[in-house]
Design an enzyme around this catalytic site. Structure first.
Site, PDB file in Angstrom:
ATOM      1  CB  CYS A  53      -0.830   0.066   1.278  1.00 57.37           C
ATOM      2  SG  CYS A  53      -1.986  -1.296   1.453  1.00 57.37           S
ATOM      3  N   GLY A  92      -0.464   0.417  -5.038  1.00 62.34           N
ATOM      4  CA  GLY A  92      -1.786  -0.161  -4.797  1.00 62.34           C
ATOM      5  C   GLY A  92      -2.802   0.434  -5.735  1.00 62.34           C
ATOM      6  CG  ASN A 105       2.916   0.037   3.237  1.00 67.84           C
ATOM      7  OD1 ASN A 105       3.993   0.453   2.853  1.00 67.84           O
ATOM      8  ND2 ASN A 105       2.474  -1.152   2.884  1.00 67.84           N
ATOM      9  N   GLY A 106       1.397  -2.273   5.550  1.00 69.76           N
ATOM     10  CA  GLY A 106       2.059  -3.371   6.253  1.00 69.76           C
ATOM     11  C   GLY A 106       1.064  -4.429   6.671  1.00 69.76           C
ATOM     12  CE1 TYR A 165       7.447  -5.069 -10.310  1.00 68.85           C
ATOM     13  CE2 TYR A 165       6.511  -5.878  -8.267  1.00 68.85           C
ATOM     14  CZ  TYR A 165       6.362  -5.497  -9.587  1.00 68.85           C
ATOM     15  OH  TYR A 165       5.130  -5.528 -10.170  1.00 68.85           O
TER      16      TYR A 165
END
Ligand code: SF4
Length: 492
Positions: free
Chosen positions: A13, A42, A123-124, A280
C-alpha cells in the site's frame, strides 16, 4: 483470479499525509497528487480523510473521509476534492494483502469517539492481528472490516483517553509485524514506523505556495509551508516538497503547527528494511533509507554481469523495473543494451486473467518484442524476479519466435522460495516456481538457454555498496532465505 498474469509480487500500500501550517491552505488536493505518485503501490482502492470543523455546539474537530474502489483518478474528481477542504489530510492507495478486496477494507479508517476523531492509514501487515482483534472483541469493540488497519485504529481509540502520545505508544508497543502508519487527529498528524523499519516512511517539508510571475500566490491570501509524511520520496517531489529524512525504525513523529516532536518507542531492534523495495516495489526516482533506488537497480545489473556473464549481442530489460539493471549488466559485460521488449502501459488493474491458460495470453498482451532488434542475436533478458514463471516463459517464447538465436535469463533478485508475512501478497508456496524447482530444472521449463539469479550477497551489495560482507542485518530477505526478522508462527 489474478491481475496482469499474476506473476509479480504485489506491492502492499502507499500512505501519504500533509499538514499545512496555514489553516487556509488545502491539504486534500496535495494528498491527491501525492497518491497519484504512489499509485504503483496499490490500485484497488484509494481514499482521503481530512480534519473537519467541529459540529455545531461541539469543541472537538471531527474527520471526514471519502474513499472508493479503483485508481486515484477514478475515485476523486474536482467535485469530490472541493468537499474536502482542510489544512491537514491523509490518504491511502491499497492493494489487499490482509482482508479482502472490498470497500469495507479500503482506507483511511476513521474512528469517532467521545474525545474526538482520528483517521489512520497503514502500509504493512500485523503478525498478531488475530490475537489483538480477539482481545478487543472480548472488550466489546466492534469491527466492520477484516483489515489489520482497523485493529490499529480500534486499539488507538481504546487508549485515547490517556492522551495521544500515550495512546500511540501503548498501541504500537502491542502490535507486531510491519507498519508504516500515518494518523490524523483533530489538531495533529502522526507518523510511526515499525521497530524493524520493514516498510518505508519518510518526512518532507511542504514549501509555501509558489508565487506567479506577478509575485502573487495562486492560493490567494495563504502563506506558510507544512509537513509531509510519505511512503516514498517520489511523492514528496510530486507536491513540490523537500525531502527531509526517513522516519527511523521504531520512531514516532508528532506534527503540530510548526513543531515535529520525535521519540523512539521501541528498544533497539534489528533494522530489516524490505530488500524487495529496491528490486521492484519502489519507484526508481525514490530514495529509501538513504539508498537511491535507481542506483541500486543499476548496481544489481552490474553485479549480475560480474557473477554470471555470458557471451551476448544484446541486453534487454523487462520493462519497467528490469531496465536499470539491464543498463548495469551491459556496462559490466560490454554487451550492448537495447529496447527489445515493449510493454503496453494500459494493461493493469482492470486486466483479469481468470486461469493459468489465459495468464499465458495475458503476458503476450502486456509485452511484445521488437523483432528487428533481436533477430539472429544472443539476447540476455534481465528481469527483477521470477514468481510463477509465466512471464519469463512467455518472453523467452516470443523472443525466440521473433528470431533471437539464444535467450539467457538473468534475475536481479535471488530465487523467491518463501512467502512474505509483512505486507506483500505472495502466491501459495506451491506456486512459487523457485520453491518447486532447482535452477537447471527451472531454466529448462522456461525454455531458456541459461538462467542465473543474483546471489543474496550480491543483492545486499547492490543496495549498500559498502556492505562488504560484514553482516546480513539491515534488510529483510525472508522470501529468499526463509529467515524472517520477526518470528512468524508456522514458519521454520
Ligand atoms: S519477506 Fe520479502 S517481500 Fe516480504 S518484507 Fe521481507 S524481503 Fe520484503
Amino acid at each position: 483470479m489474478a491481475r496482469d498474469g499474476g506473476d509479480k509480487l504485489k506491492e502492499a500500500c502507499g500512505v501519504f499525509g500533509v499538514y499545512c501550517t496555514d489553516p487556509r491552505r488545502n491539504a486534500a488536493s496535495l494528498v491527491y497528487y501525492g497518491l497519484f505518485s504512489l499509485q504503483h503501490r496499490g490500485q484497488e482502492s484509494a481514499g482521503i480523510a481530512v480534519q473537519a470543523p467541529p459540529p455545531e455546539g461541539k469543541n472537538e474537530h471531527t474527520i471526514e473521509c471519502r474513499k472508493g474502489m479503483g485508481l486515484v483518478g477514478e475515485v476523486f474528481n474536482g467535485e469530490v476534492l472541493s468537499q474536502l477542504k482542510s489544512p491537514a489530510a491523509v490518504g491511502h492507495v491499497r492493494y489487499s494483502t490482509s482482508g479482502t478486496s472490498s470497500i469495507e477494507n479500503a482506507q483511511p479508517f476513521v474512528s469517532h469517539f467521545k474525545l474526538g476523531s482520528i483517521a489512520v492509514v497503514h502500509n504493512g501487515t500485523l503478525t498478531n492481528a488475530d490475537v489483538v482483534r480477539e482481545l478487543l472483541e472480548d472488550a466489546g469493540v466492534g469491527f466492520t472490516s477484516s483489515s489489520d488497519s482497523e485493529v490499529i485504529i480500534n486499539l488507538i481509540a481504546k487508549n485515547y483517553k490517556k492522551g495521544l502520545e500515550k495512546a500511540l505508544t501503548d498501541t504500537i508497543k502491542f502490535i507486531k509485524g510491519s507498519y508504516a502508519l500515518v494518523v490524523l487527529t483533530g489538531d495533529a498528524m502522526v507518523g510511526a514506523r515499525d521497530p524493524n523499519g520493514i516498510r518505508p516512511l519518510c518526512l518532507g517539508r511542504l514549501n509555501g505556495p509558489a508565487p506567479d510571475e506577478n509575485g502573487a500566490s495562486h492560493e490567494s491570501g495563504v502563506s506558510g509551508g507544512g509537513w509531509i509524511l510519505a511512503s516514498e520520496s517520489c511523492a514528496i517531489d510530486a507536491v513540490g516538497g523537500t525531502f527531509i529524512r526517513d522516519i527511523e525504525p521504531g520512531e514516532v513523529v508528532i506534527i503540530k503547527r510548526d513543531d515535529v516532536l520525535s521519540f523512539t518507542f521501541s528498544e533497539k531492534t534489528r533494522r530489516a528494511v524490505c530488500a524487495f523495495e529496491y528490486v521492484y516495489f519502489a519507484r526508481p526516482d525514490s530514495t529509501i533509507d538513504s539508498v537511491d533506488v535507481y542506483g541500486a537497480r543499476v548496481r544489481a545489473g552490474e553485479i549480475l554481469g560480474r557473477e554470471s556473464a555470458v557471451a551476448a549481442d544484446l541486453v534487454v530489460g523487462v520493462p519497467d523495473s528490469g531496465i536499470p539493471a539491464a543498463i548495469g549488466y551491459g556496462r559490466a559485460t560490454g554487451a550492448p543494451f537495447g529496447l527489445g521488449i515493449v510493454k503496453s502501459k494500459y494493461v493493469g488493474r482492470t486486466f483479469i486473467a481468470p486461469d493459468q491458460g489465459l495468464r499465458e495470453r495475458a503476458v503476450s498482451v502486456k509485452h511484445n518484442v521488437i523483432g528487428s532488434e533481436v533477430r539472429n542475436k544472443r539476447v540476455v533478458l534481465i528481469d527483477d524476479s521470477i514468481v510463477r514463471g509465466t512471464t519469463s516463459r512467455r518472453l523467452v517464447a516470443i523472443l525466440k519466435d521473433a528470431g533471437a538465436r539464444e535467450v539467457h535469463i538473468r534475475i536481479c533478485s535471488p530465487p523467491v522460495r518463501f512467502p512474505c508475512y509483512f505486507g506483500i501478497d505472495t502466491p501459495h508456496r506451491k506456486d512459487l516456481i523457485s520453491n518447486m524447482n532447482g535452477v537447471n530444472e527451472l531454466c529448462a521449463s522456461l525454455g531458456a538457454d541459461s538462467l542465473a539469479f543474483i546471489s543474496v550477497e550480491g543483492l545486499l551489495e547492490s543496495i549498500d555498496p559498502d556492505w562488504g560482507g560484514k553482516d546480513k542485518a539491515g534488510y529483510c530477505l525472508g522470501c529468499f532465505t526463509g529467515e524472517y526478522p520477526i518470528p512468524v508462527s508456522g514458519e521454520r
